[in-house]
Enzyme design. Structure first.
Site, PDB file in Angstrom:
ATOM      1  N   THR A  71       0.837  -1.204   0.000  1.00 52.88           N
ATOM      2  CA  THR A  71       0.000   0.000   0.000  1.00 52.88           C
ATOM      3  C   THR A  71       0.872   1.255   0.000  1.00 52.88           C
ATOM      4  OG1 THR A  71      -1.726  -1.174   1.223  1.00 52.88           O
ATOM      5  CG2 THR A  71      -1.788   1.234   1.300  1.00 52.88           C
ATOM      6  N   HIS A 198       4.630  -9.953   2.301  1.00 54.05           N
ATOM      7  CA  HIS A 198       3.765 -10.974   2.919  1.00 54.05           C
ATOM      8  C   HIS A 198       2.924 -11.754   1.916  1.00 54.05           C
ATOM      9  CE1 HIS A 198      -0.333  -9.035   3.122  1.00 54.05           C
ATOM     10  NE2 HIS A 198       0.376  -7.951   2.946  1.00 54.05           N
ATOM     11  N   CYS A 322     -15.182  -6.922   1.868  1.00 58.37           N
ATOM     12  CA  CYS A 322     -15.352  -7.138   3.306  1.00 58.37           C
ATOM     13  C   CYS A 322     -14.253  -6.429   4.092  1.00 58.37           C
ATOM     14  CB  CYS A 322     -15.350  -8.626   3.629  1.00 58.37           C
ATOM     15  SG  CYS A 322     -14.106  -9.534   2.726  1.00 58.37           S
TER      16      CYS A 322
HETATM   17  C1  LIG Z   1      -2.129  -7.109  -0.872  1.00 57.41           C
HETATM   18  C2  LIG Z   1      -2.121  -6.142  -2.012  1.00 57.41           C
HETATM   19  C3  LIG Z   1      -1.766  -4.799  -1.819  1.00 57.41           C
HETATM   20  C4  LIG Z   1      -1.464  -4.245  -0.455  1.00 57.41           C
HETATM   21  O1  LIG Z   1      -0.244  -4.683   0.044  1.00 57.41           O
HETATM   22  P1  LIG Z   1       0.010  -4.537   1.649  1.00 57.41           P
HETATM   23  O2  LIG Z   1       1.432  -4.894   1.828  1.00 57.41           O
HETATM   24  O3  LIG Z   1      -0.925  -5.525   2.286  1.00 57.41           O
HETATM   25  O4  LIG Z   1      -0.312  -3.139   2.000  1.00 57.41           O
HETATM   26  C5  LIG Z   1      -1.744  -3.955  -2.907  1.00 57.41           C
HETATM   27  N1  LIG Z   1      -2.040  -4.407  -4.132  1.00 57.41           N
HETATM   28  C6  LIG Z   1      -2.376  -5.689  -4.376  1.00 57.41           C
HETATM   29  C7  LIG Z   1      -2.670  -6.130  -5.768  1.00 57.41           C
HETATM   30  C8  LIG Z   1      -2.434  -6.593  -3.315  1.00 57.41           C
HETATM   31  O5  LIG Z   1      -2.788  -7.862  -3.544  1.00 57.41           O
END
Ligand SMILES: *Cc1c(COP(=O)(O)O)cnc(C)c1O
Length: 392
Positions: A71, A198, A322
């Site tokens: 993010t 992650h 959700c």
């Molecule tokens: C999970 C995800 C994010 C966000 O990543 P985080 O490290 O959880 O903030 C952004 N874009 C996509 C396509 C994702 O799958």
């Protein structure tokens, strides 16, 4: 427990866990300190930067900066470019992750003009639409590598080519693709790329942003000189080291892991579509992440399915937003042209390298009676049955 929500997050692999343990015992220094313990931590970061740069075929490790999440990387890329330019037009799509969509909505309030491209029923953008959307003052194209709900992989190389021809920066949210698909920022003409640890068996709270040399971005944090002042904060060295380890493993085993996931993914799709009537695959089979299954179950709610599967210790997720605590249907499924009730009746099941054939068989077996049970309670299904009888 059967964990089929790997697009939301993944289990930390034992190799990453061991690496984190080693790191915490040995190199806890502040990387900005001048004594050896600090310098050691600094050198762990620089080694990790090389690993991530190599995984993307980036020319220079300095093109990688570490952030706190996918993010944050999306925010930094998009706001950073827009604020460095001061104004301009941005092209994106209707199926981006909220980290991109909500950032763009924020920038629209600050004067940015944004075009959100439509996608076809498989979730793919049309390259002519992209060309037609380009304006005199277009500064950035931000299109995700692979979608987190339906797994659709966009024609990234073609998009990069168009961006380059028009001298427009190309950012891609590759959070779902990094470590799972072959990525080459040179060949694909990618200028900025977001990733997150992650989603490939690393730790939560570590991301990275690739920024091609020469591109100016406005930092979103102000403080020390870390990450060449583009992302000040004492580095999350533990998370960075874990990302590095997770990246090495993902790249080394990509082909093998994808083959495994693909085979089980297809078994799961076919198993559900063949044993449960009135079910539809969302997205297409080709150009799809090897771990993604997204299926609509007519007449019932995805949320109810999740709860009943949870009672069987099966973790999946639905197409509803959700995460926001709302019951709005998924913007991605609506963009494919699904009706509200179809979008509400969808499930996303996402596999990992740890998923086993036994687990897939169990899920197929458990799903059928749950769907049948929910349908017997569904007014939509009752209507459907009545209509069917009326017609005969
Ligand atoms: C999970 C995800 C994010 C966000 O990543 P985080 O490290 O959880 O903030 C952004 N874009 C996509 C396509 C994702 O799958």
């Amino acid at each position: 427990m059967i964990y089929l929500d790997n697009s939301a997050t993944t289990k930390v692999s034992s190799e990453v866990f061991e690496e984190v343990k080693r790191f915490l015992e040995e190199s806890y220094g502040n990387p900005s300190s001048v004594y050896k313990l600090g310098r050691d931590a600094k050198s762990e970061i620089e080694k990790s930067r090389e690993v991530v740069a190599n995984a993307l075929n980036a020319k220079n490790p300095r093109e990688i900066i570490f952030t706190g999440s996918g993010t944050e990387s999306d925010n930094l890329a998009i706001k950073g470019v827009f604020e460095a330019k001061g104004c301009g037009h941005i092209i994106s799509t209707k199926i981006e992750h909220h980290a991109v969509l909500h950032t763009l909505e924020y920038l629209e309030k600050k004067g940015a003009k944004v075009t959100y491209l439509d996608v076809d029923k498989n979730g793919l953008i049309n390259l002519d639409d992209l060309k037609n959307a380009i304006q005199e003052d277009t500064i950035l194209i931000s299109i995700m590598f692979a979608n987190n709900e339906i797994g659709t992989i966009q024609p990234i190389e073609e998009i990069g080519k168009i961006a380059k021809e028009h001298n427009i920066y190309f950012h891609t949210d590759a959070v779902q693709a990094f470590g799972h698909e072959v990525i080459d920022v040179e060949k694909m003409n990618i200028d900025l790329l977001s990733l997150s640890a992650h989603k490939l068996h690393g730790l939560k709270g570590t991301g990275a942003l690739y920024i091609r040399s020469g591109i100016k971005i406005k930092p979103q944090l102000h403080g020390g000189a870390q990450e060449k002042k583009r992302r000040p904060s004492t580095e999350n060295v533990m998370g960075i080291v874990a990302l590095s380890k997770a990246t090495e493993l993902a790249i080394a085993n990509m082909e093998k892991d994808n083959k495994h996931k693909l085979q089980l993914r297809n078994k799961l799709i076919d198993g559900i579509l063949e044993t449960i009537p009135h079910t539809h695959l969302n997205g297409c089979r080709e150009n799809r992440l090897s771990n993604n299954v997204n299926i609509s179950f007519d007449f019932i709610e995805g949320e109810s399915l999740i709860l009943l599967l949870d009672m069987k210790q099966i973790c999946v997720s639905s197409g509803s937003a959700c995460t926001s605590g709302s019951l709005d249907p998924s913007h991605v499924l609506l963009a494919l042209g699904l009706k509200h009730e179809e979008a509400h009746g969808s499930l996303r099941l996402s596999l990992s390298k740890y998923t086993t054939e036994d687990e897939i068989n169990t899920v197929i077996k458990e799903l059928k009676p749950i769907v049948e049970r929910l349908r017997t309670m569904s007014p939509l299904y009752e209507d459907f049955l009545k209509k069917g009888k009326g017609e005969q």
